[in-house]
Motif scaffolding. Structure first.
Motif, PDB file in Angstrom:
ATOM      1  N   PRO A 170      13.386  -2.219 -65.263  1.00  0.00           N
ATOM      2  CA  PRO A 170      13.337  -0.948 -66.002  1.00  0.00           C
ATOM      3  C   PRO A 170      11.917  -0.490 -66.328  1.00  0.00           C
ATOM      4  CG  PRO A 170      15.054  -2.365 -66.889  1.00  0.00           C
ATOM      5  CD  PRO A 170      14.311  -3.183 -65.881  1.00  0.00           C
ATOM      6  N   SER A 171      11.003  -1.434 -66.545  1.00  0.00           N
ATOM      7  CA  SER A 171       9.628  -1.074 -66.894  1.00  0.00           C
ATOM      8  C   SER A 171       8.749  -0.883 -65.666  1.00  0.00           C
ATOM      9  CB  SER A 171       9.017  -2.166 -67.781  1.00  0.00           C
ATOM     10  OG  SER A 171       9.055  -3.424 -67.122  1.00  0.00           O
ATOM     11  N   GLY A 172       9.320  -1.054 -64.491  1.00  0.00           N
ATOM     12  CA  GLY A 172       8.553  -0.942 -63.254  1.00  0.00           C
ATOM     13  C   GLY A 172       8.705  -2.196 -62.415  1.00  0.00           C
ATOM     14  N   ARG A 173       8.179  -2.166 -61.215  1.00  0.00           N
ATOM     15  CA  ARG A 173       8.336  -3.301 -60.308  1.00  0.00           C
ATOM     16  C   ARG A 173       7.559  -4.512 -60.804  1.00  0.00           C
ATOM     17  NH1 ARG A 173      10.311  -4.425 -55.407  1.00  0.00           N
ATOM     18  NH2 ARG A 173       9.257  -6.010 -54.142  1.00  0.00           N
ATOM     19  N   VAL A 174       8.210  -5.653 -60.762  1.00  0.00           N
ATOM     20  CA  VAL A 174       7.592  -6.915 -61.160  1.00  0.00           C
ATOM     21  C   VAL A 174       7.122  -7.631 -59.900  1.00  0.00           C
ATOM     22  CG1 VAL A 174       7.940  -9.147 -62.288  1.00  0.00           C
ATOM     23  CG2 VAL A 174       9.065  -7.100 -63.196  1.00  0.00           C
ATOM     24  N   GLU A 175       5.843  -7.905 -59.809  1.00  0.00           N
ATOM     25  CA  GLU A 175       5.277  -8.572 -58.644  1.00  0.00           C
ATOM     26  C   GLU A 175       4.972 -10.023 -58.973  1.00  0.00           C
ATOM     27  OE1 GLU A 175       5.200  -7.377 -55.791  1.00  0.00           O
ATOM     28  OE2 GLU A 175       5.325  -5.208 -56.046  1.00  0.00           O
ATOM     29  N   GLY A 176       4.998 -10.851 -57.953  1.00  0.00           N
ATOM     30  CA  GLY A 176       4.702 -12.261 -58.143  1.00  0.00           C
ATOM     31  C   GLY A 176       4.830 -13.013 -56.841  1.00  0.00           C
ATOM     32  N   ARG A 177       5.286 -14.267 -56.957  1.00  0.00           N
ATOM     33  CA  ARG A 177       5.337 -15.125 -55.784  1.00  0.00           C
ATOM     34  C   ARG A 177       6.556 -16.037 -55.858  1.00  0.00           C
ATOM     35  NH1 ARG A 177       2.627 -19.989 -55.042  1.00  0.00           N
ATOM     36  NH2 ARG A 177       1.613 -19.622 -57.051  1.00  0.00           N
ATOM     37  N   LEU A 178       7.301 -16.089 -54.756  1.00  0.00           N
ATOM     38  CA  LEU A 178       8.395 -17.052 -54.641  1.00  0.00           C
ATOM     39  C   LEU A 178       7.816 -18.389 -54.208  1.00  0.00           C
ATOM     40  CD1 LEU A 178      11.526 -15.475 -52.879  1.00  0.00           C
ATOM     41  CD2 LEU A 178      11.285 -16.199 -55.234  1.00  0.00           C
ATOM     42  N   THR A 179       8.140 -19.436 -54.941  1.00  0.00           N
ATOM     43  CA  THR A 179       7.624 -20.764 -54.606  1.00  0.00           C
ATOM     44  C   THR A 179       8.706 -21.684 -54.055  1.00  0.00           C
ATOM     45  OG1 THR A 179       7.987 -21.551 -56.875  1.00  0.00           O
ATOM     46  CG2 THR A 179       5.831 -20.575 -56.373  1.00  0.00           C
ATOM     47  N   ARG A 180       9.962 -21.304 -54.220  1.00  0.00           N
ATOM     48  CA  ARG A 180      11.043 -22.172 -53.729  1.00  0.00           C
ATOM     49  C   ARG A 180      12.301 -21.348 -53.490  1.00  0.00           C
ATOM     50  NH1 ARG A 180      11.037 -26.696 -57.113  1.00  0.00           N
ATOM     51  NH2 ARG A 180      10.112 -27.930 -55.432  1.00  0.00           N
ATOM     52  N   LYS A 181      13.039 -21.743 -52.438  1.00  0.00           N
ATOM     53  CA  LYS A 181      14.368 -21.197 -52.181  1.00  0.00           C
ATOM     54  C   LYS A 181      15.269 -22.352 -51.781  1.00  0.00           C
ATOM     55  CE  LYS A 181      14.935 -17.352 -49.866  1.00  0.00           C
ATOM     56  NZ  LYS A 181      14.862 -16.310 -48.809  1.00  0.00           N
ATOM     57  N   ARG A 182      16.345 -22.495 -52.506  1.00  0.00           N
ATOM     58  CA  ARG A 182      17.336 -23.509 -52.170  1.00  0.00           C
ATOM     59  C   ARG A 182      18.708 -22.863 -52.079  1.00  0.00           C
ATOM     60  NH1 ARG A 182      15.671 -28.554 -56.220  1.00  0.00           N
ATOM     61  NH2 ARG A 182      13.854 -29.257 -55.013  1.00  0.00           N
ATOM     62  N   GLN A 183      19.543 -23.444 -51.268  1.00  0.00           N
ATOM     63  CA  GLN A 183      20.918 -22.962 -51.166  1.00  0.00           C
ATOM     64  C   GLN A 183      21.864 -24.149 -51.222  1.00  0.00           C
ATOM     65  OE1 GLN A 183      21.387 -19.897 -48.356  1.00  0.00           O
ATOM     66  NE2 GLN A 183      23.543 -19.537 -48.816  1.00  0.00           N
ATOM     67  N   PHE A 184      23.021 -23.913 -51.874  1.00  0.00           N
ATOM     68  CA  PHE A 184      23.960 -25.000 -52.146  1.00  0.00           C
ATOM     69  C   PHE A 184      25.358 -24.622 -51.678  1.00  0.00           C
ATOM     70  CE2 PHE A 184      20.988 -24.313 -55.695  1.00  0.00           C
ATOM     71  CZ  PHE A 184      20.194 -25.444 -55.580  1.00  0.00           C
ATOM     72  N   GLN A 185      26.125 -25.631 -51.404  1.00  0.00           N
ATOM     73  CA  GLN A 185      27.559 -25.470 -51.232  1.00  0.00           C
ATOM     74  C   GLN A 185      28.230 -26.338 -52.292  1.00  0.00           C
ATOM     75  OE1 GLN A 185      30.246 -23.750 -50.593  1.00  0.00           O
ATOM     76  NE2 GLN A 185      30.031 -23.775 -48.380  1.00  0.00           N
ATOM     77  N   ILE A 186      28.883 -25.684 -53.236  1.00  0.00           N
ATOM     78  CA  ILE A 186      29.553 -26.393 -54.330  1.00  0.00           C
ATOM     79  C   ILE A 186      31.029 -26.031 -54.280  1.00  0.00           C
ATOM     80  CG2 ILE A 186      29.677 -26.745 -56.834  1.00  0.00           C
ATOM     81  CD1 ILE A 186      26.750 -25.817 -56.975  1.00  0.00           C
ATOM     82  N   ARG A 187      31.856 -27.024 -54.142  1.00  0.00           N
ATOM     83  CA  ARG A 187      33.306 -26.816 -54.119  1.00  0.00           C
ATOM     84  C   ARG A 187      33.946 -27.760 -55.125  1.00  0.00           C
ATOM     85  NH1 ARG A 187      34.537 -23.960 -49.238  1.00  0.00           N
ATOM     86  NH2 ARG A 187      33.043 -24.368 -47.567  1.00  0.00           N
ATOM     87  N   GLN A 188      34.920 -27.223 -55.868  1.00  0.00           N
ATOM     88  CA  GLN A 188      35.643 -28.010 -56.871  1.00  0.00           C
ATOM     89  C   GLN A 188      34.672 -28.730 -57.803  1.00  0.00           C
ATOM     90  OE1 GLN A 188      38.358 -30.501 -54.669  1.00  0.00           O
ATOM     91  NE2 GLN A 188      39.664 -28.775 -54.099  1.00  0.00           N
ATOM     92  N   GLY A 189      33.576 -28.042 -58.094  1.00  0.00           N
ATOM     93  CA  GLY A 189      32.600 -28.568 -59.039  1.00  0.00           C
ATOM     94  C   GLY A 189      31.674 -29.620 -58.478  1.00  0.00           C
ATOM     95  N   LYS A 190      31.767 -29.927 -57.179  1.00  0.00           N
ATOM     96  CA  LYS A 190      30.942 -30.972 -56.583  1.00  0.00           C
ATOM     97  C   LYS A 190      30.024 -30.368 -55.528  1.00  0.00           C
ATOM     98  CE  LYS A 190      34.386 -34.610 -57.317  1.00  0.00           C
ATOM     99  NZ  LYS A 190      33.628 -35.198 -58.435  1.00  0.00           N
ATOM    100  N   MET A 191      28.779 -30.836 -55.511  1.00  0.00           N
ATOM    101  CA  MET A 191      27.817 -30.334 -54.544  1.00  0.00           C
ATOM    102  C   MET A 191      28.022 -31.030 -53.206  1.00  0.00           C
ATOM    103  SD  MET A 191      23.667 -30.107 -54.789  1.00  0.00           S
ATOM    104  CE  MET A 191      23.763 -29.183 -56.328  1.00  0.00           C
ATOM    105  N   GLU A 192      28.366 -30.251 -52.180  1.00  0.00           N
ATOM    106  CA  GLU A 192      28.567 -30.812 -50.854  1.00  0.00           C
ATOM    107  C   GLU A 192      27.256 -30.947 -50.092  1.00  0.00           C
ATOM    108  OE1 GLU A 192      31.495 -28.555 -48.785  1.00  0.00           O
ATOM    109  OE2 GLU A 192      33.151 -29.243 -50.059  1.00  0.00           O
ATOM    110  N   TYR A 193      26.380 -29.981 -50.272  1.00  0.00           N
ATOM    111  CA  TYR A 193      25.063 -30.106 -49.657  1.00  0.00           C
ATOM    112  C   TYR A 193      24.094 -29.166 -50.353  1.00  0.00           C
ATOM    113  CZ  TYR A 193      26.513 -25.939 -46.988  1.00  0.00           C
ATOM    114  OH  TYR A 193      26.964 -24.703 -46.623  1.00  0.00           O
ATOM    115  N   ALA A 194      22.797 -29.426 -50.115  1.00  0.00           N
ATOM    116  CA  ALA A 194      21.725 -28.577 -50.625  1.00  0.00           C
ATOM    117  C   ALA A 194      20.672 -28.476 -49.540  1.00  0.00           C
ATOM    118  CB  ALA A 194      21.133 -29.167 -51.896  1.00  0.00           C
TER     119      ALA A 194
END
Length: 707
Positions: A170-194
């Protein structure tokens, strides 16, 4: 490229087919912080679930107690207090419904609370913060634990790689840097992979999702949205978007996710009850019905153009249902259909409508007793209301005459009523109803033979929307619509005049999608260029990458229809097979064998696709005697998992793990329109495609390596 699982500062690259099994073993060891975080989130969700249950129970008791008090003391409560009590009950009821909705979302989150994480360093603050992204947002102890996938900050997951990044605020574009990206598969509350990556981590996840078997309903794609898809979904500025996408590009899913995004961004302006979708048939409507509820939104209204026409006509005029040109060889009807499918036809109707008022109304002196209103004055008033339908103009003129007489003769008691004035004005019409005017249009265009009415007051399907378009200018179209956003699917199957009527009924923002490479109407002559001319201010996007089918299936489909822009995703599978059968009986035996093999396998859906609905019914009657199959017809309302026998026109928009196309011979498929049908049929297959034939295979197919 996916880097794989990290441990001890090293990266282990895993083969695509083995990531799941190895990550089951190593995932939590490689990411011990993620195991702890998931456990912490599960505890917080469990606490939130108990709080929600407590809140719902308390509100239920409050409602019951208050209702009991009102019943027991009804005779002693005055009307004002009763009104206030009803308001209190409504408030408690509303709070209860809201609490139930929150509880349902929390319960769904326990199964899979989030699917991604991004770490972002704001340029101004230089503080690194982790954001977990899920289907729904979740806040606990005034801290955001999970970010809704539609939130601006979550957009970086879809659009940005590691490095410079930003998001709108709302106050304008926020600039910065992404340092990490992770993706998960969680089924029935359990993490199958990351998985963790230095670039785009969605490729491997996308492969996993696309390799899954089909379901009875279309699923959400929030964990695999691609950057080009995300730009469409989050586009807030375009009032109308035109999406031209090849088969399997995810057009419909993108449109529904865009609806979900707009509902999230503008909750005060837009609600699910104010969104509608025009879909080709009830089966397709059922197939896509789960996407928005899965994303936490209410279902939206779904209807077809035939249903809409029925509401508008209200029984005043009947019409035949749509007949695909492949279902019959009526050459005269084909000529009529071609004439009415073009942009030029719409332009001719517009010219006729501009000249229509002078043709249909000739003012005369209005007389009532000794009172008279001159014809010139009436004609002038008629022209002054040029922005309104003819009959609505007469209503306004009747009111004007009544007011004029009241002013000129204030002492008169027997001045005519509006109804009597309107009756005289209607007597000045040269054409008495919309149907007579529609017939006059064809006489004026010197093509009276292009209007054919099967029965009295019955129109062919191709005449329904042209007739409605003319009625809109003559009588007006009366449709109580609260729609503020309209989705139109399979845009290539709508004629320009149909779009013109839809635009008149729904003057709202729109998402219009389809593929002019998948037209099923042999006698429709309009093009994508014609459609764009109807929406000159629309934003046009093109999707050329197909995600549904394997590389081999798309490569095969491209040999049927040479579409250079069609790009297959690198997901490999079996080569399509073309099976020769000595006669029809052997072909049926082969189908039975494939059905049994399918039922013993792990796939969820098998589509046996025929050229026409008639052939689908014939094949169903043969196979249903000893096979568990069901037939999808124009009257069907539901898509079911298992073996479906369905015509190619009815299969549009659907997908199957396996597709079998019988009768792929030169007697059945031989024309350029048949080439389109073959392309549509083949691109319904996700993992496996088989074509069978007797006699000579159709010359429209060139396998080049398939067997």
């Amino acid at each position: 490229m996916v880097q794989g699982l990290k441990h001890d500062g090293q990266t282990t690259a895993l083969p695509a087919g083995k990531v799941k099994s190895e990550s089951n073993v190593l995932g939590l060891q490689a990411f011990p912080d993620e195991a702890d975080h998931l456990a912490d989130i599960q505890v917080k969700l469990e606490n939130a679930l108990r709080e929600a249950d407590t809140s719902i129970g308390r509100l239920d008791r409050e409602y019951s107690d208050f209702k009991l008090y009102m019943v027991q003391n009804r005779s002693e409560i005055d009307p004002h207090e009763m009104f206030q009590n009803e308001r209190v009950l409504n408030r408690i009821d509303h709070s209860g419904a809201f609490a139930v909705n929150i509880r349902e979302k929390i319960a769904k989150m326990k199964d899979s609370p989030y699917f991604a994480r991004i770490d972002f360093v704001c340029r101004d603050k230089q503080d690194e913060k982790a954001y977990y992204i899920g289907r729904f947002g979740f806040t606990c102890e005034n801290q955001i634990q999970i970010v809704d996938w539609r939130a601006p900050i979550a957009g970086m997951f879809y659009d940005c790689e590691i490095g410079s990044a930003g998001y709108p605020a709302p106050s304008g574009r926020v600039e910065g840097r992404l340092t990490r990206k992770r993706q998960f598969q969680i089924r029935q509350g359990k993490m199958e992979y990351a998985l963790e990556s230095a670039v785009n981590i969605q490729d491997d996840i996308l492969q996993r999702e696309l390799s899954q078997t089909s379901d009875e309903k279309m699923k959400s794609i929030i964990s695999t949205i691609q950057a080009e898809q995300n730009r469409i979904i989050r586009n807030e500025n375009a009032k109308t978007m035109l999406i031209q996408g090849v088969a399997g590009s995810g057009k419909t899913s993108i449109a529904l996710h865009r609806v979900a995004y707009l509902l999230y961004r503008y909750p005060e302006k837009l609600s699910a009850k104010c969104v509608a979708i025009l879909s080709p048939n009830k089966v397709f409507g059922d197939y896509i019905s789960n996407v928005l509820p899965e994303l936490g939104e209410e279902p939206i209204k779904e209807m077809s153009v035939a249903e809409l026409a029925g509401v508008l006509l209200k029984g005043t005029v009947s019409f035949e249902t749509e007949k695909y040109s492949i279902e019959n060889d009526d050459l005269e009807r084909a000529e009529r259909t071609r004439f009415k499918s073009t942009l030029e036809f719409l332009n001719r109707m517009d010219r006729f409508i501009r000249q229509m008022p002078e043709r249909v109304f000739q003012a005369e002196d209005f007389s009532f007793g000794w009172h008279t209103v001159q014809a010139d004055w009436i004609q002038a008033r008629f022209c002054a209301y040029r922005d309104y339908p003819v009959k609505q103009r007469l209503q306004f003129i009747a009111e004007d005459i009544g007011e004029r007489l009241a002013v000129d003769h204030p002492m008169e008691d027997d001045l005519p009523k509006k109804k009597a004035i309107l009756k005289q004005l209607c007597g000045m019409l040269r054409v008495k109803n919309g149907l007579a005017l529609y017939q006059e249009f064809y006489r004026k265009e010197n093509v009276p033979g292009l209007l054919h009415m099967p029965n009295r007051n019955t129109l062919e399907w191709e005449d329904v929307y042209p007739y409605l378009y003319l009625c809109a200018a003559y009588e007006g179209l009366h449709y109580n619509s609260t729609v503020q956003h309209l989705v139109i699917d399979e845009m290539q199957d709508y004629t320009p005049v149909q779009f013109a009527v839809i635009n008149r009924l729904f003057p709202c923002s729109k998402t219009i999608l389809g593929d002019f490479g998948q037209t099923i109407h042999r006698d429709h002559l309009h093009s994508l260029t014609d459609l764009k001319s109807l929406y000159p201010d629309a934003e046009m996007v093109t999707l050329n990458k197909s995600y549904r089918s394997t590389y081999e299936i798309i490569h095969f489909a491209k040999q049927i229809r040479s579409i250079s822009e069609l790009e297959a995703i690198e997901r490999h599978g079996e080569e399509p097979a073309l099976i020769f059968c000595s006669d029809g009986e052997e072909e049926i035996r082969y189908l039975r064998e494939r059905i049994r093999a399918f039922q013993d396998g792990r796939n969820g859906s098998l589509g046996i696709l025929t050229k026409t609905n008639r052939l689908a019914n014939v094949l169903y009657e043969i196979l249903e005697q000893d096979c568990c199959v069901h037939c999808i017809t124009p009257d069907s309302t539901k898509f079911e998992i298992g073996v479906s026998i369905v015509s190619i026109p009815m299969a549009k928009g659907l997908e199957f793990d396996e597709v079998i196309l019988p009768s792929a011979d030169d007697r059945t498929y031989f024309s350029e329109q048949d080439r389109n049908l073959l392309y549509i049929a083949c691109t319904r297959a996700m993992h496996r495609l088989t074509l069978t034939y007797t006699g000579t295979q159709t010359t429209l197919i060139r396998l080049n390596g398939a067997q």
